[in-house]
Design a protein around this motif. Structure first.
Motif, PDB file in Angstrom:
ATOM      1  N   MET A 130     -19.592   9.492 -37.195  1.00 50.80           N
ATOM      2  CA  MET A 130     -19.817   9.471 -35.769  1.00 50.80           C
ATOM      3  C   MET A 130     -21.091  10.273 -35.472  1.00 50.80           C
ATOM      4  O   MET A 130     -21.216  11.407 -35.883  1.00 50.80           O
ATOM      5  N   SER A 131     -22.034   9.663 -34.799  1.00 46.82           N
ATOM      6  CA  SER A 131     -23.301  10.332 -34.511  1.00 46.82           C
ATOM      7  C   SER A 131     -23.167  11.268 -33.305  1.00 46.82           C
ATOM      8  O   SER A 131     -22.196  11.199 -32.544  1.00 46.82           O
ATOM      9  N   TYR A 132     -24.157  12.120 -33.146  1.00 49.37           N
ATOM     10  CA  TYR A 132     -24.198  13.037 -32.004  1.00 49.37           C
ATOM     11  C   TYR A 132     -24.089  12.264 -30.698  1.00 49.37           C
ATOM     12  O   TYR A 132     -23.350  12.656 -29.794  1.00 49.37           O
ATOM     13  N   GLN A 133     -24.808  11.155 -30.589  1.00 46.36           N
ATOM     14  CA  GLN A 133     -24.801  10.347 -29.363  1.00 46.36           C
ATOM     15  C   GLN A 133     -23.425   9.725 -29.115  1.00 46.36           C
ATOM     16  O   GLN A 133     -22.961   9.667 -27.977  1.00 46.36           O
ATOM     17  N   ASP A 134     -22.789   9.256 -30.192  1.00 52.65           N
ATOM     18  CA  ASP A 134     -21.443   8.681 -30.057  1.00 52.65           C
ATOM     19  C   ASP A 134     -20.451   9.735 -29.575  1.00 52.65           C
ATOM     20  O   ASP A 134     -19.614   9.473 -28.711  1.00 52.65           O
ATOM     21  N   ILE A 135     -20.538  10.912 -30.156  1.00 49.08           N
ATOM     22  CA  ILE A 135     -19.654  12.010 -29.751  1.00 49.08           C
ATOM     23  C   ILE A 135     -19.897  12.350 -28.294  1.00 49.08           C
ATOM     24  O   ILE A 135     -18.954  12.524 -27.512  1.00 49.08           O
ATOM     25  N   ASP A 136     -21.160  12.419 -27.907  1.00 48.46           N
ATOM     26  CA  ASP A 136     -21.505  12.753 -26.527  1.00 48.46           C
ATOM     27  C   ASP A 136     -20.970  11.704 -25.548  1.00 48.46           C
ATOM     28  O   ASP A 136     -20.436  12.046 -24.495  1.00 48.46           O
ATOM     29  N   LYS A 137     -21.084  10.446 -25.914  1.00 49.28           N
ATOM     30  CA  LYS A 137     -20.565   9.362 -25.055  1.00 49.28           C
ATOM     31  C   LYS A 137     -19.051   9.459 -24.914  1.00 49.28           C
ATOM     32  O   LYS A 137     -18.507   9.265 -23.831  1.00 49.28           O
ATOM     33  N   GLU A 138     -18.375   9.742 -26.006  1.00 50.05           N
ATOM     34  CA  GLU A 138     -16.911   9.856 -25.979  1.00 50.05           C
ATOM     35  C   GLU A 138     -16.474  11.044 -25.117  1.00 50.05           C
ATOM     36  O   GLU A 138     -15.534  10.935 -24.328  1.00 50.05           O
ATOM     37  N   ILE A 139     -17.155  12.169 -25.250  1.00 50.13           N
ATOM     38  CA  ILE A 139     -16.830  13.338 -24.431  1.00 50.13           C
ATOM     39  C   ILE A 139     -17.071  13.020 -22.957  1.00 50.13           C
ATOM     40  O   ILE A 139     -16.247  13.348 -22.099  1.00 50.13           O
ATOM     41  N   THR A 140     -18.174  12.353 -22.655  1.00 51.90           N
ATOM     42  CA  THR A 140     -18.474  11.967 -21.270  1.00 51.90           C
ATOM     43  C   THR A 140     -17.374  11.068 -20.718  1.00 51.90           C
ATOM     44  O   THR A 140     -16.922  11.240 -19.581  1.00 51.90           O
ATOM     45  N   HIS A 141     -16.926  10.124 -21.526  1.00 52.30           N
ATOM     46  CA  HIS A 141     -15.846   9.234 -21.103  1.00 52.30           C
ATOM     47  C   HIS A 141     -14.572  10.038 -20.799  1.00 52.30           C
ATOM     48  O   HIS A 141     -13.936   9.836 -19.760  1.00 52.30           O
ATOM     49  N   LEU A 142     -14.209  10.945 -21.698  1.00 57.49           N
ATOM     50  CA  LEU A 142     -13.004  11.749 -21.488  1.00 57.49           C
ATOM     51  C   LEU A 142     -13.137  12.646 -20.266  1.00 57.49           C
ATOM     52  O   LEU A 142     -12.163  12.832 -19.525  1.00 57.49           O
ATOM     53  N   GLU A 143     -14.312  13.187 -20.031  1.00 58.33           N
ATOM     54  CA  GLU A 143     -14.517  14.005 -18.822  1.00 58.33           C
ATOM     55  C   GLU A 143     -14.269  13.170 -17.570  1.00 58.33           C
ATOM     56  O   GLU A 143     -13.643  13.640 -16.617  1.00 58.33           O
ATOM     57  N   HIS A 144     -14.733  11.948 -17.582  1.00 62.90           N
ATOM     58  CA  HIS A 144     -14.517  11.054 -16.441  1.00 62.90           C
ATOM     59  C   HIS A 144     -13.024  10.743 -16.269  1.00 62.90           C
ATOM     60  O   HIS A 144     -12.481  10.850 -15.175  1.00 62.90           O
ATOM     61  N   VAL A 145     -12.372  10.392 -17.361  1.00 62.77           N
ATOM     62  CA  VAL A 145     -10.951  10.036 -17.319  1.00 62.77           C
ATOM     63  C   VAL A 145     -10.105  11.225 -16.878  1.00 62.77           C
ATOM     64  O   VAL A 145      -9.195  11.083 -16.057  1.00 62.77           O
ATOM     65  N   PHE A 146     -10.405  12.406 -17.391  1.00 63.27           N
ATOM     66  CA  PHE A 146      -9.594  13.580 -17.078  1.00 63.27           C
ATOM     67  C   PHE A 146      -9.670  13.952 -15.598  1.00 63.27           C
ATOM     68  O   PHE A 146      -8.790  14.623 -15.094  1.00 63.27           O
ATOM     69  N   ARG A 147     -10.707  13.514 -14.919  1.00 70.77           N
ATOM     70  CA  ARG A 147     -10.778  13.752 -13.466  1.00 70.77           C
ATOM     71  C   ARG A 147      -9.841  12.809 -12.719  1.00 70.77           C
ATOM     72  O   ARG A 147      -9.507  13.050 -11.568  1.00 70.77           O
ATOM     73  N   LEU A 148      -9.406  11.734 -13.365  1.00 70.94           N
ATOM     74  CA  LEU A 148      -8.609  10.708 -12.704  1.00 70.94           C
ATOM     75  C   LEU A 148      -7.125  10.713 -13.072  1.00 70.94           C
ATOM     76  O   LEU A 148      -6.310  10.221 -12.303  1.00 70.94           O
ATOM     77  N   ILE A 149      -6.776  11.239 -14.247  1.00 73.79           N
ATOM     78  CA  ILE A 149      -5.378  11.162 -14.676  1.00 73.79           C
ATOM     79  C   ILE A 149      -4.545  12.243 -14.004  1.00 73.79           C
ATOM     80  O   ILE A 149      -5.066  13.223 -13.469  1.00 73.79           O
ATOM     81  N   SER A 150      -3.237  12.030 -14.039  1.00 71.89           N
ATOM     82  CA  SER A 150      -2.310  13.012 -13.486  1.00 71.89           C
ATOM     83  C   SER A 150      -1.162  13.201 -14.473  1.00 71.89           C
ATOM     84  O   SER A 150      -1.058  12.480 -15.473  1.00 71.89           O
TER      85      SER A 150
END
Length: 81
Positions: free
Chosen positions: A1-21
Motif C-alpha cells: 500500500m503506497s503513501y497515497q493509498d493510505i492517505d486516501k483510505e484515511i481521508t475516506h474513514l475521516e469522512h465516514v466517521f463524521r456520518l456514522i452513529s
C-alpha cells in the motif's frame, strides 16, 4: 500500500466517521477492523496522528453503543433519568 493509498483510505474513514452513529446499520466492529488493517510501520507521523484521532472517535462511538445497549438507568425511585 503506497503513501497515497493510505492517505486516501484515511481521508475516506475521516469522512465516514463524521456520518456514522452508534446505532448505524454497519456494525462498529467493521470500522474497528478497517482501522486495524493499516500497516503501522509504513505510516508517516501525520498519518499516525490522523489514525489516532479516528481511534478516539471510534472509541467514543463504541461507548455510546454500550450505553444504548444497557438501556436507560433508573433513579432510586424507579423512574428513568
Amino acid at each position: 500500500m503506497s503513501y497515497q493509498d493510505i492517505d486516501k483510505e484515511i481521508t475516506h474513514l475521516e469522512h465516514v466517521f463524521r456520518l456514522i452513529s452508534a446505532n448505524d446499520r454497519i456494525p462498529l466492529s467493521y470500522w474497528r477492523e478497517r482501522l486495524s488493517r493499516f500497516p503501522k510501520t509504513l505510516l508517516m507521523p501525520i498519518q499516525r496522528a490522523r489514525l489516532a484521532r479516528l481511534e478516539v472517535a471510534l472509541r467514543s462511538l463504541e461507548q455510546a453503543a454500550r450505553r444504548l445497549a444497557a438501556g436507560p438507568t433508573l433513579r432510586p425511585t424507579g423512574t428513568r433519568r
